[in-house]
Design a protein around this motif. Structure first.
Motif, PDB file in Angstrom:
ATOM      1  N   SER A 226       0.851  -1.191   0.000  1.00  0.00           N
ATOM      2  CA  SER A 226       0.000   0.000   0.000  1.00  0.00           C
ATOM      3  C   SER A 226       0.882   1.234   0.000  1.00  0.00           C
ATOM      4  O   SER A 226       2.074   1.172   0.319  1.00  0.00           O
ATOM      5  CB  SER A 226      -0.922   0.012   1.225  1.00  0.00           C
ATOM      6  OG  SER A 226      -0.172  -0.050   2.423  1.00  0.00           O
ATOM      7  N   GLU A 227       0.298   2.350  -0.337  1.00  0.00           N
ATOM      8  CA  GLU A 227       1.021   3.616  -0.375  1.00  0.00           C
ATOM      9  C   GLU A 227       0.797   4.383   0.926  1.00  0.00           C
ATOM     10  O   GLU A 227      -0.244   4.232   1.565  1.00  0.00           O
ATOM     11  CB  GLU A 227       0.567   4.455  -1.569  1.00  0.00           C
ATOM     12  CG  GLU A 227       0.696   3.765  -2.915  1.00  0.00           C
ATOM     13  CD  GLU A 227       2.138   3.481  -3.299  1.00  0.00           C
ATOM     14  OE1 GLU A 227       3.061   4.003  -2.634  1.00  0.00           O
ATOM     15  OE2 GLU A 227       2.365   2.730  -4.273  1.00  0.00           O
TER      16      GLU A 227
ATOM     17  N   ASP B  84       9.341   4.497  -5.808  1.00  0.00           N
ATOM     18  CA  ASP B  84       8.293   3.506  -6.058  1.00  0.00           C
ATOM     19  C   ASP B  84       8.538   2.252  -5.230  1.00  0.00           C
ATOM     20  O   ASP B  84       8.439   1.123  -5.708  1.00  0.00           O
ATOM     21  CB  ASP B  84       8.212   3.171  -7.548  1.00  0.00           C
ATOM     22  CG  ASP B  84       6.965   2.377  -7.898  1.00  0.00           C
ATOM     23  OD1 ASP B  84       5.959   2.539  -7.196  1.00  0.00           O
ATOM     24  OD2 ASP B  84       7.010   1.582  -8.858  1.00  0.00           O
TER      25      ASP B  84
ATOM     26  N   ALA C 183       7.804   6.646  -1.681  1.00  0.00           N
ATOM     27  CA  ALA C 183       6.737   6.232  -2.591  1.00  0.00           C
ATOM     28  C   ALA C 183       6.799   7.008  -3.901  1.00  0.00           C
ATOM     29  O   ALA C 183       6.563   6.452  -4.975  1.00  0.00           O
ATOM     30  CB  ALA C 183       5.380   6.428  -1.924  1.00  0.00           C
TER      31      ALA C 183
END
Length: 523
Positions: A353-354, A438, A434
């Motif tokens: 998840s971010e 990434d 993030a």
């Protein structure tokens, strides 16, 4: 002098006995929740397949080493649950290399897991014991810290109770992962700094009453509580490198508190005083001490010839000075490899998840999932451990953090600033990773922030209830609202408990507890 001391360090009202007994009772409640059926499920959950094995290898060999097959080999996992250590015996046939293992995290958290395995054996209860103990201890520390910050035993106990009832904290306190230890040491470091703040301000008040004012003020000694904070934060870094974000933030915060205290006592140059009188000892406590604590956690690697990249033969070839030099060189080279691993960690995962999804609990992590054939009284059963926070707490914390921003903007209250700084240290770096790298991330990376989210709720509750001299009706309504919130948290946790603790329940009951489709799994 009395009025100056009271202004700098407000007295702690209420019973000293209850100030200690109340947090202990709340921690006891948290211990019952965490230790009950700690060995359930009797299986390897999620990343326990790494850390339970690494911990036993540390206990046996002093360093991590390869086990049977791959890290997630189901045969090795079954042997692990059965307490069979042949997964390491098969690693080293005669005349073979000692099977060093590359690991991406420092060893302290795994040493703590190993302590439970030493005490209770190579079984699920054994490798989860230290995590449960860390979870309980963090409840006690938070309750005592919140009491000191609010000068209220009731609010301190509320903080401990909310942490005891948070689902993410509960699950990670019952799982052999590293994050609960990171959270514990970060919280302990913060707690030590809060005590240091009171002691420093009390020392300034005593000096003010007996000495003429100067531009910068006195030197206040070595500050043992700040040294303790540095030790705890160094230990946090020795569990996971993300502890360094809290170390930097708290070091700056502590110096800002020092300058604020010097300004509050009336010194003409408080910031120069903080740099001149406080910064040198702060550098010792918040730089050198953490570095020593971090290096000490690698003692097993330094003492063994079998660690990854150890290069023992070369290190021992030319005397003791060269041994130290070459050992440090190998150790630093290992760290460069670990840094490269973390920088390139972008492998997709079903439960990733971010960071901007974390506050809303959009994507929890399924630590365990089975569909037993019986045991639930229905045709289809489910047994799950879902790593997710208690929604009432997390959504309440969002509102409380907004209130903290407003409070700090309006009043510059140090407590609101401290909570915001801690939350920023635990969340903003992941936001950067993030966007820039990434990187693969998970909701449980937010666990070190949870105690500070709860502190925000408790501070907001204090504002709602009002000061001791507030109108009785105002305090009664505020107390009712805070009590209602606590009851909602309790009900929410009770509802989620079966899917947090691996109870065998009907599949329909499991599905009812899935707040969103993202809770139920990939797809």
């Amino acid at each position: 002098m009395g009025s100056t001391r009271e202004r700098l360090v407000p007295s702690m009202p209420g019973s000293v006995l209850w100030g200690r007994l109340g947090p202990l009772l709340v921690a006891g409640f948290g211990a019952i929740l965490r230790f009950a059926d700690l060995g359930r499920p009797h299986a390897v959950m999620f990343d326990e397949t790494y850390y339970a094995k690494d911990a036993f290898a540390l206990l046996t060999f002093g360093v991590e080493r390869k086990a049977l097959g791959s890290a997630e080999d189901p045969v090795a996992d079954r042997l692990l649950v059965a307490g069979d250590t042949r997964i390491w015996e098969t690693c080293t046939p005669p005349d073979a290399d000692p099977c060093p293992l590359f690991v991406a995290h420092p060893p302290l958290g795994k040493w703590l897991i190993a302590a439970g395995e030493q005490l209770f054996g190579m079984n699920p209860f054994g490798w989860r014991f230290a995590a449960a103990a860390a979870g309980v201890l963090s409840i006690l520390i938070l309750a005592r810290t919140a009491r000191r910050m609010t000068r209220s035993t009731l609010l301190g106990c509320l903080a401990g109770l909310l942490l005891a009832l948070d689902g993410l904290h509960f699950v990670l306190s019952r799982t052999a992962l590293l994050d609960v230890f990171l959270m514990l040491f970060v919280l302990a470091g913060f707690a030590c700094l809060v005590v240091d703040r009171d002691r420093m301000r009390a020392g300034l008040a005593d000096w003010y009453g007996s000495s003429p004012l100067s531009e910068r003020g006195p030197w206040l000694g070595m500050r043992p509580w700040r040294i303790a904070a540095g030790t705890m934060l160094g230990a946090a870094c020795a569990v996971k490198w993300s502890g360094v974000f809290f170390l930097v933030a708290f070091a700056v915060m502590s110096l800002v508190w020092d300058a604020g205290a010097r300004r509050a006592v009336g010194l003409r140059r408080p910031y120069l005083g903080a740099l001149d009188r406080d910064a040198p000892t702060a550098l010792l406590a918040m730089a050198l001490v953490p570095a020593v604590a971090y290096v000490a956690s690698w003692a097993g690697w330094f003492a063994s010839p079998n660690g990854w990249g150890r290069n023992w033969g070369q290190a021992t070839s030319q005397g003791p000075f060269f041994f130290v030099f070459d050992s440090l060189r190998s150790w630093l080279a290992y760290h460069v490899q670990v840094l490269g691993f973390h920088s390139g960690l972008s492998t997709p995962h079903d439960y990733q998840s971010e960071p901007w999804e974390w506050p809303l609990l959009l994507r929890p992590v399924a630590f365990h999932w089975e569909t037993p054939q019986s045991g639930c009284g229905a045709d289809r059963c489910a047994q799950a451990v879902l790593g997710v926070g208690t929604p009432v707490i997390w959504y309440g914390a969002l509102a409380a953090l907004i209130a903290m921003i407003a409070w700090y903007t309006a009043a510059r209250d140090w407590r609101a600033g401290a909570v915001l700084a801690a939350c920023a240290a635990g969340w903003l770096p992941w936001l950067y990773y993030a966007v820039a790298d990434d990187r693969t991330m998970y909701l449980f990376y937010a666990l070190p922030v949870v105690p500070f989210m709860i502190l925000a709720i408790v501070l907001a509750a204090g504002l709602v209830v009002g000061r001791a001299d507030a109108p009785p009706n105002r305090r009664a309504v505020g107390a009712a609202l805070a009590g209602t919130f606590a009851l909602l948290v309790l009900a929410n946790f009770w509802w989620l408990h079966p899917v947090l603790s691996a109870e065998v329940i009907p599949y329909e009951e499991w599905w009812r507890r899935m707040l969103t489709r993202g809770w139920a799994g990939p797809g």
